[in-house]
Motif scaffolding. Structure first.
Motif, PDB file in Angstrom:
ATOM      1  N   TYR A  46      -3.969  -2.809  -6.990  1.00  0.00           N
ATOM      2  CA  TYR A  46      -2.687  -1.927  -6.495  1.00  0.00           C
ATOM      3  C   TYR A  46      -1.567  -2.657  -6.019  1.00  0.00           C
ATOM      4  CZ  TYR A  46      -0.110   1.961  -5.582  1.00  0.00           C
ATOM      5  OH  TYR A  46       1.041   2.951  -5.267  1.00  0.00           O
ATOM      6  N   PRO A  47      -0.414  -2.625  -6.371  1.00  0.00           N
ATOM      7  CA  PRO A  47       0.707  -3.443  -5.809  1.00  0.00           C
ATOM      8  C   PRO A  47       0.982  -3.451  -4.225  1.00  0.00           C
ATOM      9  CG  PRO A  47       1.676  -1.799  -7.071  1.00  0.00           C
ATOM     10  CD  PRO A  47       0.351  -1.702  -7.495  1.00  0.00           C
ATOM     11  N   ILE A  48       0.475  -2.270  -3.740  1.00  0.00           N
ATOM     12  CA  ILE A  48       0.607  -2.301  -2.223  1.00  0.00           C
ATOM     13  C   ILE A  48      -0.780  -2.339  -1.744  1.00  0.00           C
ATOM     14  CG2 ILE A  48       1.084  -0.621  -0.409  1.00  0.00           C
ATOM     15  CD1 ILE A  48       3.491  -1.622  -1.794  1.00  0.00           C
ATOM     16  N   ARG A  49      -1.091  -3.231  -0.968  1.00  0.00           N
ATOM     17  CA  ARG A  49      -2.379  -3.451  -0.224  1.00  0.00           C
ATOM     18  C   ARG A  49      -2.390  -3.484   1.414  1.00  0.00           C
ATOM     19  NH1 ARG A  49      -1.494  -6.212  -4.521  1.00  0.00           N
ATOM     20  NH2 ARG A  49      -0.764  -7.998  -3.380  1.00  0.00           N
ATOM     21  N   VAL A  50      -3.445  -2.779   1.696  1.00  0.00           N
ATOM     22  CA  VAL A  50      -3.599  -3.050   3.422  1.00  0.00           C
ATOM     23  C   VAL A  50      -4.964  -3.184   3.435  1.00  0.00           C
ATOM     24  CG1 VAL A  50      -3.686  -1.646   5.382  1.00  0.00           C
ATOM     25  CG2 VAL A  50      -2.154  -0.718   3.657  1.00  0.00           C
ATOM     26  N   ASN A  51      -4.868  -4.639   4.025  1.00  0.00           N
ATOM     27  CA  ASN A  51      -6.147  -5.478   4.144  1.00  0.00           C
ATOM     28  C   ASN A  51      -6.627  -5.178   5.739  1.00  0.00           C
ATOM     29  OD1 ASN A  51      -6.255  -6.736   1.540  1.00  0.00           O
ATOM     30  ND2 ASN A  51      -4.499  -7.830   2.397  1.00  0.00           N
ATOM     31  N   ILE A  52      -7.804  -4.885   5.824  1.00  0.00           N
ATOM     32  CA  ILE A  52      -8.231  -4.510   7.210  1.00  0.00           C
ATOM     33  C   ILE A  52      -9.457  -5.383   7.458  1.00  0.00           C
ATOM     34  CG2 ILE A  52      -9.197  -2.610   8.854  1.00  0.00           C
ATOM     35  CD1 ILE A  52      -7.562  -0.819   7.150  1.00  0.00           C
ATOM     36  N   GLY A  53      -9.518  -6.195   8.568  1.00  0.00           N
ATOM     37  CA  GLY A  53     -10.482  -7.016   8.937  1.00  0.00           C
ATOM     38  C   GLY A  53     -11.866  -6.436   9.413  1.00  0.00           C
ATOM     39  N   ALA A  54     -12.856  -7.254   9.385  1.00  0.00           N
ATOM     40  CA  ALA A  54     -14.184  -6.610   9.547  1.00  0.00           C
ATOM     41  C   ALA A  54     -14.364  -6.195  11.223  1.00  0.00           C
ATOM     42  CB  ALA A  54     -15.282  -7.854   9.348  1.00  0.00           C
ATOM     43  N   ARG A  55     -15.220  -5.101  11.112  1.00  0.00           N
ATOM     44  CA  ARG A  55     -15.339  -4.563  12.506  1.00  0.00           C
ATOM     45  C   ARG A  55     -15.722  -5.541  13.484  1.00  0.00           C
ATOM     46  NH1 ARG A  55     -20.064  -2.276  15.051  1.00  0.00           N
ATOM     47  NH2 ARG A  55     -21.298  -3.070  13.347  1.00  0.00           N
ATOM     48  N   GLU A  56     -15.068  -5.329  14.534  1.00  0.00           N
ATOM     49  CA  GLU A  56     -15.325  -6.413  15.733  1.00  0.00           C
ATOM     50  C   GLU A  56     -16.633  -5.662  16.483  1.00  0.00           C
ATOM     51  OE1 GLU A  56     -12.257  -6.161  18.692  1.00  0.00           O
ATOM     52  OE2 GLU A  56     -10.615  -6.394  17.110  1.00  0.00           O
ATOM     53  N   GLU A  57     -17.719  -6.651  17.000  1.00  0.00           N
ATOM     54  CA  GLU A  57     -18.823  -6.423  17.524  1.00  0.00           C
ATOM     55  C   GLU A  57     -18.819  -5.744  18.738  1.00  0.00           C
ATOM     56  OE1 GLU A  57     -21.759  -6.685  16.304  1.00  0.00           O
ATOM     57  OE2 GLU A  57     -21.225  -7.299  14.484  1.00  0.00           O
ATOM     58  N   LEU A  85       9.532   4.283  -2.131  1.00  0.00           N
ATOM     59  CA  LEU A  85      10.123   3.668  -3.446  1.00  0.00           C
ATOM     60  C   LEU A  85       9.822   2.396  -3.249  1.00  0.00           C
ATOM     61  CD1 LEU A  85      13.289   5.734  -3.476  1.00  0.00           C
ATOM     62  CD2 LEU A  85      11.120   6.238  -4.799  1.00  0.00           C
ATOM     63  N   GLN A  86       9.034   1.701  -2.639  1.00  0.00           N
ATOM     64  CA  GLN A  86       8.601   0.249  -2.871  1.00  0.00           C
ATOM     65  C   GLN A  86       7.632  -0.183  -4.013  1.00  0.00           C
ATOM     66  OE1 GLN A  86       6.844  -1.587   0.795  1.00  0.00           O
ATOM     67  NE2 GLN A  86       7.563  -3.683   0.218  1.00  0.00           N
ATOM     68  N   THR A  87       7.207   0.757  -4.677  1.00  0.00           N
ATOM     69  CA  THR A  87       6.344   0.796  -5.913  1.00  0.00           C
ATOM     70  C   THR A  87       6.376   1.976  -6.509  1.00  0.00           C
ATOM     71  OG1 THR A  87       4.361   0.201  -6.953  1.00  0.00           O
ATOM     72  CG2 THR A  87       4.386   1.406  -4.955  1.00  0.00           C
ATOM     73  N   ASP A  88       6.667   2.001  -7.918  1.00  0.00           N
ATOM     74  CA  ASP A  88       6.520   3.179  -8.722  1.00  0.00           C
ATOM     75  C   ASP A  88       5.026   3.488  -9.497  1.00  0.00           C
ATOM     76  OD1 ASP A  88       6.503   1.558 -10.680  1.00  0.00           O
ATOM     77  OD2 ASP A  88       8.402   2.400 -11.816  1.00  0.00           O
ATOM     78  N   GLU A  89       4.045   2.611  -9.243  1.00  0.00           N
ATOM     79  CA  GLU A  89       2.858   2.939  -9.568  1.00  0.00           C
ATOM     80  C   GLU A  89       1.994   4.081  -8.917  1.00  0.00           C
ATOM     81  OE1 GLU A  89       0.348  -0.410 -10.577  1.00  0.00           O
ATOM     82  OE2 GLU A  89       2.124  -1.676 -11.051  1.00  0.00           O
ATOM     83  N   TRP A  90       1.699   4.947  -9.523  1.00  0.00           N
ATOM     84  CA  TRP A  90       1.037   5.869  -8.875  1.00  0.00           C
ATOM     85  C   TRP A  90      -0.258   5.411  -7.981  1.00  0.00           C
ATOM     86  CZ3 TRP A  90       3.090  10.448 -10.086  1.00  0.00           C
ATOM     87  CH2 TRP A  90       3.905  10.705 -11.362  1.00  0.00           C
ATOM     88  N   PRO A  91      -0.180   5.789  -6.725  1.00  0.00           N
ATOM     89  CA  PRO A  91      -1.205   5.414  -5.756  1.00  0.00           C
ATOM     90  C   PRO A  91      -2.585   6.157  -5.949  1.00  0.00           C
ATOM     91  CG  PRO A  91       0.342   6.806  -4.589  1.00  0.00           C
ATOM     92  CD  PRO A  91       0.726   6.847  -5.986  1.00  0.00           C
ATOM     93  N   PRO A  92      -3.667   5.586  -5.584  1.00  0.00           N
ATOM     94  CA  PRO A  92      -5.119   6.460  -5.704  1.00  0.00           C
ATOM     95  C   PRO A  92      -5.071   7.406  -4.563  1.00  0.00           C
ATOM     96  CG  PRO A  92      -5.154   4.053  -5.006  1.00  0.00           C
ATOM     97  CD  PRO A  92      -3.831   4.387  -5.283  1.00  0.00           C
ATOM     98  N   PHE A  93      -5.886   8.543  -4.976  1.00  0.00           N
ATOM     99  CA  PHE A  93      -6.277   9.562  -4.057  1.00  0.00           C
ATOM    100  C   PHE A  93      -7.455   9.001  -2.935  1.00  0.00           C
ATOM    101  CE2 PHE A  93      -4.271  12.246  -7.331  1.00  0.00           C
ATOM    102  CZ  PHE A  93      -3.520  12.655  -6.500  1.00  0.00           C
ATOM    103  N   GLY A  94      -8.257   8.010  -3.334  1.00  0.00           N
ATOM    104  CA  GLY A  94      -9.129   7.636  -2.610  1.00  0.00           C
ATOM    105  C   GLY A  94      -8.794   6.776  -1.344  1.00  0.00           C
ATOM    106  N   ILE A  95      -9.743   6.416  -0.609  1.00  0.00           N
ATOM    107  CA  ILE A  95      -9.413   5.560   0.666  1.00  0.00           C
ATOM    108  C   ILE A  95      -9.963   4.161   0.300  1.00  0.00           C
ATOM    109  CG2 ILE A  95      -9.220   7.634   1.954  1.00  0.00           C
ATOM    110  CD1 ILE A  95     -11.800   7.085   3.113  1.00  0.00           C
ATOM    111  N   SER A  96     -10.653   3.910  -0.467  1.00  0.00           N
ATOM    112  CA  SER A  96     -11.036   2.674  -0.737  1.00  0.00           C
ATOM    113  C   SER A  96     -10.045   1.517  -1.136  1.00  0.00           C
ATOM    114  CB  SER A  96     -12.250   2.432  -1.983  1.00  0.00           C
ATOM    115  OG  SER A  96     -11.773   2.655  -2.948  1.00  0.00           O
ATOM    116  N   ASP A  97     -10.498   0.236  -0.578  1.00  0.00           N
ATOM    117  CA  ASP A  97      -9.717  -0.900  -1.159  1.00  0.00           C
ATOM    118  C   ASP A  97      -9.432  -1.166  -2.717  1.00  0.00           C
ATOM    119  OD1 ASP A  97      -7.565  -2.879  -0.807  1.00  0.00           O
ATOM    120  OD2 ASP A  97      -9.616  -4.466  -0.764  1.00  0.00           O
ATOM    121  N   ASP A  98      -8.113  -1.258  -2.992  1.00  0.00           N
ATOM    122  CA  ASP A  98      -7.871  -1.497  -4.487  1.00  0.00           C
ATOM    123  C   ASP A  98      -7.134  -2.690  -4.573  1.00  0.00           C
ATOM    124  OD1 ASP A  98      -7.173  -1.418  -7.180  1.00  0.00           O
ATOM    125  OD2 ASP A  98      -6.634   0.555  -7.330  1.00  0.00           O
ATOM    126  N   PRO A  99      -7.714  -3.904  -4.910  1.00  0.00           N
ATOM    127  CA  PRO A  99      -6.987  -5.284  -5.073  1.00  0.00           C
ATOM    128  C   PRO A  99      -6.119  -5.138  -6.032  1.00  0.00           C
ATOM    129  CG  PRO A  99      -9.189  -5.262  -5.651  1.00  0.00           C
ATOM    130  CD  PRO A  99      -9.198  -3.972  -4.992  1.00  0.00           C
TER     131      PRO A  99
END
Length: 202
Positions: free
Chosen positions: A97-108, A81-95
């Motif tokens: 959408y009110p909930i965002r999980v930002n993941i840094g670039a892969r380490e070498e 219940l932190q948001t009531d906007e339907w979340p996407p079923f996909g796994i790609s980033d959606d800037p």
């Protein structure tokens, strides 16, 4: 900033009807989460083998596992219940959408030793997860009652939820081997707000 960063837009007014039936409405997302979980068991294991042998996280596996972490945190933030906007079923980033999980670039390069013992190293955080999960459940109950009967999500509850979801995002990212940096507790910021150091319920 930790390589796996949680961000949430505060939405005060929320839909009472979709909040009341949230668990029922979430069934399709639970099913997709179960499928993703099965796939992730293999993809994280393959990544573990690759890193232990070569010291490098394969790019394709990194993007896939990062997407799984993003889906889980984003979806369960909606279920709790932190948001009531339907979340996407996909796994790609959606800037947008009110909930965002930002993941840094892969380490070498990554530490083969810390990756090899990742589950053992994560034990303290996994133990702490029990406490965080109870707090999160308590917050969800408060949020559900307040939204259903009064139509809004208290800002203090939202901030505390950000703390919990930030904890989950960092822990899942660490378990998925996305970073070797040990996940901190706290030190997260809400968008437009100050640091969220601990849950505070009004």
């Amino acid at each position: 900033m930790y390589p796996v960063h949680f961000e949430a837009d505060y939405q005060s007014e929320q839909n009472r009807a979709t909040t009341f039936f949230r668990i029922i409405l979430a069934i399709p997302w639970f099913i997709v989460a179960y499928v993703y979980e099965i796939v992730a068991l293999f993809t994280v294991f393959f990544a573990w083998v690759a890193i232990v042998i070569t010291g490098r996280y394969p790019e394709g596996l990194y993007k896939l596992n990062a997407g799984f972490v993003r889906y889980y945190v984003r979806t369960f933030s909606w279920i709790y219940l932190q948001t009531d906007e339907w979340p996407p079923f996909g796994i790609s980033d959606d800037p947008n959408y009110p909930i965002r999980v930002n993941i840094g670039a892969r380490e070498e390069q990554q530490s083969r030793l810390t990756v090899f013992f990742r589950l053992i190293l994560a034990i303290p955080m996994l133990i702490l997860t029990y406490a965080v999960s109870y707090v999160h459940m308590f917050l969800a109950v408060i949020a559900w009652m307040t939204i259903v009967f009064r139509g809004y999500l208290p800002e203090g509850v939202n901030n505390a939820m950000t703390f919990c979801n930030s904890f989950y995002a960092r822990l899942y990212g660490y378990l998925a081997l996305l970073t070797d940096v040990y996940p901190p507790v706290g030190e997260e910021k809400s968008k437009g707000g100050g640091p969220v150091a601990a849950p505070a319920v009004p």
